[in-house]
Every structure is written in C-alpha cells, then in structure tokens.
Design an enzyme around this catalytic site. Structure first.
Site, PDB file in Angstrom:
ATOM      1  N   ARG A  51      30.386 -48.696  27.734  1.00 19.26           N
ATOM      2  CA  ARG A  51      29.564 -49.214  28.662  1.00 19.26           C
ATOM      3  C   ARG A  51      29.576 -50.860  28.355  1.00 19.26           C
ATOM      4  O   ARG A  51      29.075 -51.617  29.297  1.00 19.26           O
ATOM      5  CB  ARG A  51      28.345 -48.529  28.937  1.00 19.26           C
ATOM      6  CG  ARG A  51      28.582 -47.563  30.290  1.00 19.26           C
ATOM      7  CD  ARG A  51      27.317 -47.072  30.639  1.00 19.26           C
ATOM      8  NE  ARG A  51      26.591 -46.773  29.505  1.00 19.26           N
ATOM      9  CZ  ARG A  51      25.643 -45.956  29.530  1.00 19.26           C
ATOM     10  NH1 ARG A  51      24.746 -45.586  30.622  1.00 19.26           N
ATOM     11  NH2 ARG A  51      24.884 -45.711  28.208  1.00 19.26           N
ATOM     12  N   LYS A 148      31.926 -32.198  19.583  1.00 14.58           N
ATOM     13  CA  LYS A 148      30.962 -31.139  19.542  1.00 14.58           C
ATOM     14  C   LYS A 148      29.635 -31.942  19.994  1.00 14.58           C
ATOM     15  O   LYS A 148      29.547 -32.888  19.762  1.00 14.58           O
ATOM     16  CB  LYS A 148      30.830 -30.906  18.115  1.00 14.58           C
ATOM     17  CG  LYS A 148      29.719 -30.238  17.562  1.00 14.58           C
ATOM     18  CD  LYS A 148      29.434 -29.587  16.361  1.00 14.58           C
ATOM     19  CE  LYS A 148      28.177 -29.178  15.946  1.00 14.58           C
ATOM     20  NZ  LYS A 148      27.278 -30.211  15.245  1.00 14.58           N
ATOM     21  N   HIS A 178      34.854 -30.289  13.151  1.00 14.32           N
ATOM     22  CA  HIS A 178      35.277 -30.684  12.002  1.00 14.32           C
ATOM     23  C   HIS A 178      35.429 -30.076  10.834  1.00 14.32           C
ATOM     24  O   HIS A 178      36.058 -30.145   9.911  1.00 14.32           O
ATOM     25  CB  HIS A 178      34.438 -32.107  11.963  1.00 14.32           C
ATOM     26  CG  HIS A 178      33.193 -32.198  10.884  1.00 14.32           C
ATOM     27  ND1 HIS A 178      32.157 -31.634  11.701  1.00 14.32           N
ATOM     28  CD2 HIS A 178      33.042 -32.536   9.833  1.00 14.32           C
ATOM     29  CE1 HIS A 178      31.194 -31.668  10.669  1.00 14.32           C
ATOM     30  NE2 HIS A 178      31.803 -32.143   9.655  1.00 14.32           N
ATOM     31  N   LYS A 182      38.318 -29.627   6.982  1.00 11.80           N
ATOM     32  CA  LYS A 182      38.053 -29.865   5.896  1.00 11.80           C
ATOM     33  C   LYS A 182      39.284 -29.323   5.052  1.00 11.80           C
ATOM     34  O   LYS A 182      39.631 -28.097   5.163  1.00 11.80           O
ATOM     35  CB  LYS A 182      36.742 -29.334   5.238  1.00 11.80           C
ATOM     36  CG  LYS A 182      35.533 -30.114   5.828  1.00 11.80           C
ATOM     37  CD  LYS A 182      34.322 -29.556   5.321  1.00 11.80           C
ATOM     38  CE  LYS A 182      33.163 -30.333   6.083  1.00 11.80           C
ATOM     39  NZ  LYS A 182      32.742 -31.489   5.603  1.00 11.80           N
ATOM     40  N   GLU A 216      22.100 -29.092   2.967  1.00  8.54           N
ATOM     41  CA  GLU A 216      22.331 -30.493   3.244  1.00  8.54           C
ATOM     42  C   GLU A 216      20.906 -30.986   2.326  1.00  8.54           C
ATOM     43  O   GLU A 216      20.003 -30.457   2.524  1.00  8.54           O
ATOM     44  CB  GLU A 216      22.363 -30.862   4.570  1.00  8.54           C
ATOM     45  CG  GLU A 216      23.779 -30.584   5.230  1.00  8.54           C
ATOM     46  CD  GLU A 216      23.625 -31.321   6.586  1.00  8.54           C
ATOM     47  OE1 GLU A 216      24.457 -32.166   6.907  1.00  8.54           O
ATOM     48  OE2 GLU A 216      23.173 -30.688   7.549  1.00  8.54           O
ATOM     49  N   ASP A 235      23.238 -26.294  16.172  1.00 10.78           N
ATOM     50  CA  ASP A 235      24.162 -27.344  15.379  1.00 10.78           C
ATOM     51  C   ASP A 235      25.011 -26.913  14.553  1.00 10.78           C
ATOM     52  O   ASP A 235      26.118 -27.593  14.410  1.00 10.78           O
ATOM     53  CB  ASP A 235      22.993 -28.328  14.903  1.00 10.78           C
ATOM     54  CG  ASP A 235      23.632 -29.704  14.268  1.00 10.78           C
ATOM     55  OD1 ASP A 235      24.298 -30.338  15.131  1.00 10.78           O
ATOM     56  OD2 ASP A 235      23.095 -30.082  13.111  1.00 10.78           O
ATOM     57  N   HIS A 240      30.216 -24.402  13.130  1.00 13.52           N
ATOM     58  CA  HIS A 240      30.619 -24.604  11.508  1.00 13.52           C
ATOM     59  C   HIS A 240      30.458 -23.245  10.656  1.00 13.52           C
ATOM     60  O   HIS A 240      31.398 -22.674  10.158  1.00 13.52           O
ATOM     61  CB  HIS A 240      29.897 -25.647  10.786  1.00 13.52           C
ATOM     62  CG  HIS A 240      29.956 -27.029  11.512  1.00 13.52           C
ATOM     63  ND1 HIS A 240      30.968 -27.382  12.164  1.00 13.52           N
ATOM     64  CD2 HIS A 240      29.028 -27.794  11.421  1.00 13.52           C
ATOM     65  CE1 HIS A 240      30.597 -28.621  12.679  1.00 13.52           C
ATOM     66  NE2 HIS A 240      29.415 -28.992  12.340  1.00 13.52           N
ATOM     67  N   LYS A 331      18.411 -28.134   6.423  1.00 10.01           N
ATOM     68  CA  LYS A 331      18.585 -29.786   5.878  1.00 10.01           C
ATOM     69  C   LYS A 331      17.175 -30.035   5.142  1.00 10.01           C
ATOM     70  O   LYS A 331      16.399 -29.065   4.911  1.00 10.01           O
ATOM     71  CB  LYS A 331      18.190 -30.740   7.208  1.00 10.01           C
ATOM     72  CG  LYS A 331      19.468 -30.643   8.167  1.00 10.01           C
ATOM     73  CD  LYS A 331      19.633 -31.613   9.194  1.00 10.01           C
ATOM     74  CE  LYS A 331      20.801 -31.605  10.205  1.00 10.01           C
ATOM     75  NZ  LYS A 331      21.983 -31.758   9.571  1.00 10.01           N
TER      76      LYS A 331
HETATM   77  C1  BG6 Z   1      27.479 -32.036  12.258  1.00  7.83           C
HETATM   78  C2  BG6 Z   1      25.911 -31.810  12.397  1.00  7.83           C
HETATM   79  O1  BG6 Z   1      28.411 -31.169  13.230  1.00  7.83           O
HETATM   80  O2  BG6 Z   1      27.590 -31.673  10.765  1.00  7.83           O
HETATM   81  C3  BG6 Z   1      25.048 -32.600  11.587  1.00  7.83           C
HETATM   82  O3  BG6 Z   1      25.854 -32.186  13.592  1.00  7.83           O
HETATM   83  C4  BG6 Z   1      25.521 -32.038   9.808  1.00  7.83           C
HETATM   84  O4  BG6 Z   1      23.769 -32.130  11.640  1.00  7.83           O
HETATM   85  C5  BG6 Z   1      26.958 -32.283   9.857  1.00  7.83           C
HETATM   86  O5  BG6 Z   1      24.817 -32.939   9.153  1.00  7.83           O
HETATM   87  C6  BG6 Z   1      27.604 -31.705   8.423  1.00  7.83           C
HETATM   88  O6  BG6 Z   1      29.008 -31.944   8.172  1.00  7.83           O
HETATM   89  P1  BG6 Z   1      29.258 -32.396   6.912  1.00  7.83           P
HETATM   90  O7  BG6 Z   1      30.875 -32.539   6.900  1.00  7.83           O
HETATM   91  O8  BG6 Z   1      28.653 -33.591   6.143  1.00  7.83           O
HETATM   92  O9  BG6 Z   1      28.891 -30.940   5.818  1.00  7.83           O
END
Ligand code: BG6
Length: 482
Positions: A51, A148, A178, A182, A216, A235, A240, A331
């Site tokens: 935008r 996502k 994603h 990996k 994390e 999330d 994942h 986290k």
């Molecule tokens: C994302 C989440 O899809 O994946 C995040 O929304 C998360 O909250 C992230 O931190 C983790 O990805 P990676 O590749 O850093 O393990």
C-alpha cells in the site's frame, strides 16, 4: 562440499506485503541468496506490491538496507547483491480497491512463470485472489503462495481454502510451513526412508516414547497483537510441531511426491487421539531481570494466552498404539533447541545382570542449532575391572561431516525455488491444514470453557513445573534444554 545448483525457469514473482517484516527479513533475502548462487536466473524478476506510496528506487533502497541486516557481509559478492536489487520493481497497490492493478498487469510478462506471494494477513487472501482473477492475471503457469497463519481454526481455514480454490487449482496453491523447508526436517525423511536400519524398529514395540521440542529464547517481541490472539498452540503446535510429528510417525509413502507424502501425513493427523485437559500444560513467561513479562509485551495485562505448551499425544493406529509422543514448545526458555528424540525400549533381558548400569538407546535429530544426529548406544567401559557398561553418543554434526563450507540454506530459499518449480511436496494441502485445526480446536475450546489460565514460568527456565510433572507421572523426563 559444494551444493549442486540447478537454475529454475524465468519467473515474475509478485510479493504482496513487500514492505512487511516477513518479506524484508525472510523472503527477499532468500531470493537474493538464490540469485547469488545462480539458481534464480537473470531473466527472473521480483515485483514488490504494497500500500505504501513508494517509487521503485525507494523500494530497492529499502530492500538493500534489509539485505544488509539479513545477510552477513562477505556471504555474497557485492556485484551479485546489486544484480539482485536491479531485478526488483514496485507497484503501489490496494488489495481491496482498484489502485495499482492495471500497473501490475502491465508489468507482468506472458511467457514466464508467475508466482503471487501473499505475505499479508489471511483476511486479504480472498480479496487478492478475487482481483487476480478479475484482472485476468492468472495463467496456467501461475502459483499462489499463502503464508502462515492459514486461518485460526478449522472453520476459518476451510473458508480460506474455499476462497482460494474458487480461483486456483489445488496444484497451484502453496501453503507455507517453513519448518518443512528446513534442511534437517527434510533429512528426517532421508534418515527414515533411505536407511534400512531404523524402519524395523520404528513402532510401538521398540520405541518407548518420542519427544519433540521447539524451544526459543526470544519472546514475542513486537508481535503482541498477533500473538495475543494466537498463542503457542496456534502459532507453533498446529503447524510446525504437527508437521514434525507427521514426518516421524507417518507410514512410508510409496514415492517422495506431493500427494503420496500428504496422504500419509493426513492419516497421522486423523489418527491422533483427542487430548484430555490433564495431558496439556500451558505456560506464560513472567518478567525477568532484564526482560518484560509476556503480559506487558502484548499490552494485555490480563492475558490468558500461552507462550508455552507441552502435551502428551497418542496415535491410534497399529504402528503407534502405546507409544506416547510428548510435544513442547515455548518462548523465553533456557536455550534455543529444536530436536526430535526417539527413545527406544530396553532390551528384553539383560545378560549383564540386574545391577548393570543401563541407558536406553536414543536417536536425536537436531534441527537447530548444530544440525545433525546422534544415537546413544551402550558400550563396554574401556579397561580392566569387569564388564561395566557406559552409554556414548555416535554423534554426527552435519557441518563436521559434510565440510566447513557447507551452507545450510534457510528454509525460505528451498521453498521459494520449489514454488517456481511447481513442486508441492514440502507444502501443506488444504485438507491437511483443516485436519490439523480439527485436532487443535477442541483443546483450545476446552481452555476457553474452563476459563483456565497458563502457569507463569521464569524467563530462561525450562518452562512451567507442571510440564515436568506431565512426564514424571509416566516415569519419564524431558531431555535437558541446555
Ligand atoms: C514462526 C512463529 O512461524 O516460527 C514464530 O510464528 C516462531 O513465533 C518461528 O518464532 C520459529 O521459527 P524458527 O525457524 O526460528 O525456528
């Protein structure tokens, strides 16, 4: 070890949401690295669409700055970086209005692959799909990429699927998770299906339990508004961790191709037992000496959203009945660790007597950091003094085994090239995403009904005490995070 690079065909990639965080931090750097490696051809172009009223040059400057931050200096020659930036264009565009669409149409070439990358909130997917169709931008060689989160429950995911499939064939829709891109996650498939060693043991008779950890150290940072509505279950677990669970638990597909893989993953999701409240632990990080509590970061002081989840999951099929899968993610934990640990059962009888020191065989697949695998096995402790046993790791770090100059590509590099190639193996099919939501929805609904609140845990810790208790009840322990 130098990777073999096969260039993809020329393409026009339109990046909706091009000035957003994900586009600048992940998508554009990934494209730049593929260009530097010669995989993105010189005849390919990337058209940013957003935008903001920007000139093409202002967009290029913005991307140049983002690349500085995302790609360490010295990784690629400056001329390649410039070459990539020259391939960028920009269109100011309104997803819900008509501004910019004729300019976009004029910018696209007819004879190359088109990829429309939706790096925007899912609320805009339908509008974008409608307008792409209305402006006749969809060719047979078109793909759309949906970032996502793909919905926030089964109902909304189904609505998104319906909106996309009104305009695109399923073979054109690339739903990103994603984690599937990996390198070590793909390695999971190689370990399982390219070796004879593990498959005969890969079942409830020989596997005691499996632990999947995605821990994390970062907090939710600037994503408070999104995260407040999502939480760790939506999330991380629904996508994942679920994908990792599927790859570990699925039957061998008959081929490594998109539908064969996705059929098998779907069967796992559908075989998951419903999760009783006592099998789930939720946590939320509190304040630390130099970090704010999650409640302060979201701006919702009374938040009952979780930043940590641990669960015990059962799979109701012949292969896995009786083997629990323990999943945890959170986290602001003690360390950044993503790994899958498969713990095997004890041998049926010890010839070394009752008092022999015994440790189970454990296969650990390390996703990050220090990608690799180790297998803990029992050996005889060297030296005289009788038959003493000791467990040691057969440790393989991929960086060591494959050479120091091994570049482990970011997930996005692999996934975007697969989009251009039209290869969907590492993307989720619509029914798979809906099934994953159908399993997580009742867990979230039960929390809401009970009005339950997550237990507060200290930042830098291993998560709430109740998560340790979840395994203790079964006579097991989580693997150490550090
Ligand atoms: C994302 C989440 O899809 O994946 C995040 O929304 C998360 O909250 C992230 O931190 C983790 O990805 P990676 O590749 O850093 O393990």
């Amino acid at each position: 070890m130098v990777a073999r690079v096969i260039p993809v065909k020329p393409f026009d990639l339109v990046l909706f949401g091009a000035t957003g965080d994900l586009a600048l931090r992940k998508v554009l750097p990934a494209l730049c690295l593929r260009f530097a490696d010669g995989q993105m051809p010189r005849a390919a172009r990337v058209i940013g669409a957003a935008r903001s009223d920007l000139s093409a040059q202002a967009f290029r400057d913005m991307v140049a700055q983002a690349l500085e931050e995302a790609i360490p200096r010295g990784t690629i020659p400056p001329a390649r970086r410039r070459g990539f930036i020259e391939r960028l264009d920009y269109v100011m565009l309104d997803a819900r209005g008509d501004t910019g669409w004729s300019a976009l149409k004029a910018a696209l070439r007819d004879d190359v692959i088109r990829a429309f990358y939706f790096s925007v909130a899912p609320g805009l997917f339908g509008d974008l799909a409608d307008r792409l169709d209305r402006w006749q931008l969809v060719t047979p060689e078109t793909r759309v990429v949906a970032e996502k989160p793909f919905g926030h429950d089964r109902h909304s995911a189904r609505a998104l699927n319906a909106m996309l499939s009104a305009h695109f064939d399923e073979t054109q829709i690339f739903r990103i998770d994603h984690y599937l891109g990996k390198e070590t996650v793909q390695n999971l498939m190689a370990v399982r299906f390219a070796n004879i060693l593990f498959e005969p043991l890969w079942n409830a008779r020989f596997v005691d339990h499996v632990q999947i950890t995605v821990a994390e150290t970062v907090g939710i940072g600037g994503r408070g508004d999104y995260y407040e509505k999502a939480g760790a279950m939506r999330d991380m677990v629904q996508n994942h961790l679920m994908q990792l669970l599927c790859l570990i638990a699925m039957e061998p597909p008959h081929r490594f191709d998109a539908d064969a893989m996705r059929d098998e993953k779907l069967k796992v999701i559908r075989a998951l037992d419903p999760v009783a409240p006592a099998q789930v632990v939720r946590g939320q990080y509190g304040a630390g000496a130099d970090s704010a509590a999650m409640a302060a970061e979201t701006g919702h002081r009374d938040t009952s959203t979780e930043s940590y989840v641990a669960l015990k999951v059962g799979i109701a099929n012949w292969r896995w009945k009786g083997t629990p899968f323990y999943l945890r993610t959170g986290k602001r934990l003690a360390a950044r660790v993503s790994e899958i640990a498969v713990t095997f059962r004890d041998p049926p009888h010890s010839i070394f007597g009752e008092n022999a020191r015994w440790r189970e065989n454990v296969l650990v697949i390390r996703l990050q950091p220090d990608e690799g695998m180790d297998l803990r096995v029992m050996i005889k402790e060297p030296g005289p003094g009788g038959m003493r046993l000791k467990d040691v790791a057969l440790d393989m770090s991929f960086a060591e085994a494959l050479g120091d100059d091994l570049h482990i590509p970011d997930a996005y590099e692999r996934l975007i090239m697969d989009v251009i190639r039209g290869t969907q193996t590492l993307f989720m099919r619509g029914d798979e995403v809906e099934a994953a939501w159908a399993w997580t929805d009742p867990i979230i609904a039960a929390w809401q009904q009970a009005g339950s609140r997550p237990a507060v845990y200290a930042p830098g810790s291993d998560g709430p005490d109740a998560a340790a208790a979840l395994l203790r009840r079964d006579g097991r322990r989580w693997r150490a995070l550090r």
